[in-house]
Design a protein around this motif. Structure first.
Motif, short mmCIF file in Angstrom:
data_model
loop_
_atom_site.label_atom_id
_atom_site.label_comp_id
_atom_site.label_asym_id
_atom_site.label_seq_id
_atom_site.Cartn_x
_atom_site.Cartn_y
_atom_site.Cartn_z
N UNK A 1 0.74 -1.39 0.38
CA UNK A 1 -0.14 -0.01 -0.07
C UNK A 1 0.94 0.88 -0.08
N UNK A 2 0.45 1.77 -0.75
CA UNK A 2 1.72 3.80 -0.79
C UNK A 2 0.24 4.64 0.38
N UNK A 3 1.90 5.05 0.80
CA UNK A 3 1.66 6.14 2.20
C UNK A 3 2.13 7.21 1.57
N UNK A 4 1.55 8.25 2.30
CA UNK A 4 2.33 9.60 1.70
C UNK A 4 3.47 10.75 3.29
N UNK A 5 4.11 10.85 2.99
CA UNK A 5 5.29 11.60 3.76
C UNK A 5 5.24 12.99 2.74
N UNK A 6 5.08 13.66 4.44
CA UNK A 6 4.74 15.11 3.69
C UNK A 6 6.42 15.76 4.40
N UNK A 7 7.49 16.44 3.42
CA UNK A 7 8.33 16.76 3.60
C UNK A 7 8.31 18.71 3.09
N UNK A 8 9.43 19.09 3.90
CA UNK A 8 9.33 20.77 3.25
C UNK A 8 10.00 20.26 1.90
N UNK A 9 9.83 21.66 0.92
CA UNK A 9 9.69 21.14 -0.30
C UNK A 9 11.26 21.36 -0.59
N UNK A 10 11.39 20.46 -1.57
CA UNK A 10 13.11 21.27 -1.32
C UNK A 10 13.80 19.91 -1.35
N UNK A 11 13.36 19.15 -0.05
CA UNK A 11 13.75 17.86 1.13
C UNK A 11 13.58 16.72 0.03
N UNK A 89 -2.31 5.14 13.66
CA UNK A 89 -2.93 3.87 12.40
C UNK A 89 -3.19 4.54 11.77
N UNK A 90 -2.15 4.46 10.96
CA UNK A 90 -2.31 5.08 8.98
C UNK A 90 -3.33 4.71 8.41
N UNK A 91 -3.95 5.72 7.41
CA UNK A 91 -4.28 5.77 6.40
C UNK A 91 -3.39 5.14 4.76
N UNK A 92 -3.78 4.58 4.27
CA UNK A 92 -2.26 4.74 3.21
C UNK A 92 -3.39 5.60 2.26
N UNK A 93 -2.40 5.29 0.47
CA UNK A 93 -3.67 6.22 -0.03
C UNK A 93 -4.80 5.69 -0.91
N UNK A 94 -5.61 5.84 -1.36
CA UNK A 94 -6.95 5.54 -1.21
C UNK A 94 -6.37 4.96 -2.75
N UNK A 95 -6.55 3.53 -3.84
CA UNK A 95 -6.75 2.33 -4.18
C UNK A 95 -6.58 3.46 -5.91
N UNK A 96 -8.24 4.26 -6.33
CA UNK A 96 -7.64 4.70 -7.40
C UNK A 96 -6.67 5.57 -7.19
N UNK A 97 -6.22 6.62 -6.28
CA UNK A 97 -5.32 7.88 -6.05
C UNK A 97 -3.60 7.03 -6.00
N UNK A 98 -3.84 5.68 -5.61
CA UNK A 98 -2.47 5.32 -6.01
C UNK A 98 -2.59 4.36 -7.40
N UNK A 99 -3.21 3.79 -7.77
CA UNK A 99 -3.80 3.33 -9.51
C UNK A 99 -3.12 5.05 -10.61
N UNK A 100 -3.14 5.81 -10.14
CA UNK A 100 -3.74 6.63 -11.52
C UNK A 100 -1.95 7.24 -10.70
#
Length: 173
Positions: A1-11, A89-100
């Motif tokens: 499953x895909x998870x999204x990590x937010x980071x400072x832009x440029x890093x 408990x973290x929610x993965x990226x929605x399946x249709x979002x991971x698909x695109x």
């Protein structure tokens, strides 16, 4: 499953490197920040560039997020793992979002340039590339800049991304 990590832009690259150095590779499959291949004109000459598709985000795939999350917290550049947090408990990226994301990067880390043809009356036809089958999501095509604006769902909101295009079948400007 895909998870999204937010980071400072440029890093994004630095964060990706730190994750690969400090986190056990058995805990995740892939860690990447998606790129887009575009062409831009500088002083009359077209150049190929590889830019960040979604600045400020790093994607990681894992089936063991409960074990992965404590390891990710040790990475200094990490801002936060996105999704609803109910006691870690973290929610993965929605399946249709991971698909695109998979579709536009063709399973890799970069969205290639789409080939388009322009007919009389400025009718644009997508011939190949990540824009194929996305006609309903394309908001605008900038032929002069060689960019297509595409509206996608990302983390439960509409986001506009820019993808590169190449003109085929029309005289270059």
């Amino acid at each position: 499953m895909y998870y999204v990590i937010q980071v400072a832009p440029g890093t994004e690259q630095k964060t990706e490197t730190l994750i690969k150095e400090r986190v056990e590779t058995e805990l995740y499959d892939r860690c990447f920040h998606p790129l887009r291949h575009v062409r831009k004109k500088f002083r009359g000459e077209w150049r190929d560039l590889h830019e960040k598709l979604m600045p400020g985000y790093v994607f990681i795939t894992s089936d063991t997020i409960a074990d992965l999350y404590p390891e990710l917290r040790r990475v200094p550049a990490l801002t936060k793992l996105l999704g609803r947090n109910d006691g870690e408990i973290f929610i993965p990226l929605a399946e249709k979002e991971a698909d695109w994301l998979e579709r536009i990067t063709e399973g890799g880390t970069e969205a290639e340039i789409s080939q388009v043809a322009v007919a009389e009356g400025d009718t644009v036809t997508i011939l190949s590339g990540p824009l194929r089958d996305m006609e309903g999501k394309i908001r605008k095509i900038h032929l002069h800049r060689r960019i297509a604006e595409v509206e996608v769902d990302f983390m439960n909101r509409k986001t506009v991304i820019h993808l590169g295009i190449e003109l085929v079948g029309r005289e270059e400007e």
